[in-house]
Design a protein around this motif. Sequence first.
Motif, PDB file in Angstrom:
ATOM      1  N   UNK A  54       0.887  -1.145  -0.186  1.00  0.00           N
ATOM      2  CA  UNK A  54      -0.120   0.051   0.185  1.00  0.00           C
ATOM      3  C   UNK A  54       0.836   1.353   0.076  1.00  0.00           C
ATOM      4  N   UNK A  55       0.829   1.866  -1.030  1.00  0.00           N
ATOM      5  CA  UNK A  55       1.908   2.885  -1.368  1.00  0.00           C
ATOM      6  C   UNK A  55       1.603   4.255  -0.489  1.00  0.00           C
ATOM      7  N   UNK A  56       0.112   4.154  -0.220  1.00  0.00           N
ATOM      8  CA  UNK A  56      -0.138   5.337   0.530  1.00  0.00           C
ATOM      9  C   UNK A  56       0.390   5.352   2.066  1.00  0.00           C
ATOM     10  N   UNK A  60       2.724   8.520   3.172  1.00  0.00           N
ATOM     11  CA  UNK A  60       2.102   9.478   4.398  1.00  0.00           C
ATOM     12  C   UNK A  60       0.634   9.873   4.111  1.00  0.00           C
ATOM     13  N   UNK A  61      -0.148   9.008   3.314  1.00  0.00           N
ATOM     14  CA  UNK A  61      -1.625   9.337   3.063  1.00  0.00           C
ATOM     15  C   UNK A  61      -2.339   8.420   4.181  1.00  0.00           C
ATOM     16  N   UNK A  62      -3.779   9.034   3.870  1.00  0.00           N
ATOM     17  CA  UNK A  62      -4.912   8.208   4.671  1.00  0.00           C
ATOM     18  C   UNK A  62      -5.243   6.824   3.912  1.00  0.00           C
ATOM     19  N   UNK A 107      12.938  14.879  -8.996  1.00  0.00           N
ATOM     20  CA  UNK A 107      11.964  15.238  -7.694  1.00  0.00           C
ATOM     21  C   UNK A 107      12.831  16.173  -6.970  1.00  0.00           C
ATOM     22  N   UNK A 108      12.028  17.357  -6.419  1.00  0.00           N
ATOM     23  CA  UNK A 108      12.872  18.325  -5.659  1.00  0.00           C
ATOM     24  C   UNK A 108      13.134  17.850  -4.406  1.00  0.00           C
ATOM     25  N   UNK A 113       6.143  15.910   0.491  1.00  0.00           N
ATOM     26  CA  UNK A 113       5.905  15.004   1.766  1.00  0.00           C
ATOM     27  C   UNK A 113       6.377  13.543   1.764  1.00  0.00           C
ATOM     28  N   UNK A 114       7.167  13.266   0.449  1.00  0.00           N
ATOM     29  CA  UNK A 114       7.461  11.955   0.826  1.00  0.00           C
ATOM     30  C   UNK A 114       8.887  11.808   0.401  1.00  0.00           C
ATOM     31  N   UNK A 115       9.857  10.871   0.597  1.00  0.00           N
ATOM     32  CA  UNK A 115      11.296  11.039   0.472  1.00  0.00           C
ATOM     33  C   UNK A 115      11.737  10.941  -0.882  1.00  0.00           C
ATOM     34  N   UNK A 116      12.453  12.037  -1.512  1.00  0.00           N
ATOM     35  CA  UNK A 116      12.803  11.898  -3.031  1.00  0.00           C
ATOM     36  C   UNK A 116      13.424  10.739  -3.470  1.00  0.00           C
TER      37      UNK A 116
END
Length: 153
Positions: A54-56, A60-62, A107-108, A113-116
């Motif tokens: 579950x990539x969410x 860090x997603x709901x 990716x910046x 909100x996630x690790x680049x």
Amino acid sequence: MTALTLRLQDEVFAIDAESVREILDVVPISEVPNAKAFVGGLINVRGRIVPLADLRLLFGMDRPPPDVNTRIVVIEVDLDGEPTIVAILADRVLDVTEIEAATIEEAPKIGMRWRPEYVRGIGKRGDEFIIIPEMGRIFATGDAGTSVSQEGV
């Protein structure tokens, strides 16, 4: 790049279409005791045991419960030189599209909100940003859980 696009919450992600093996409706998921939440289940895909991620959770997603649009995307990733079949949950599968290489940027390092290191790049389609995850790195890192193998998680 020809990609399968899918939605996780309000974000659009793209997976290399060549790595996609099939798209399934939600099937029964066997929980794995003491497994990391990210890869906490196994599914049966045509008689083969496949780890389900579950990539969410990683991003860090709901985690809303599955609905009529939820799909399981079965993909092949390269782990330590071995092609490995894994599956990911998608809130919705959108389409197969071309993402022009010229529109894909690194990716910046800040402002996400996630690790680049989990993001290969960010593409654009019209005014929409499309996140291209680094699937091999996601499944190989200890941070995402223990390495995924054909035998389990």
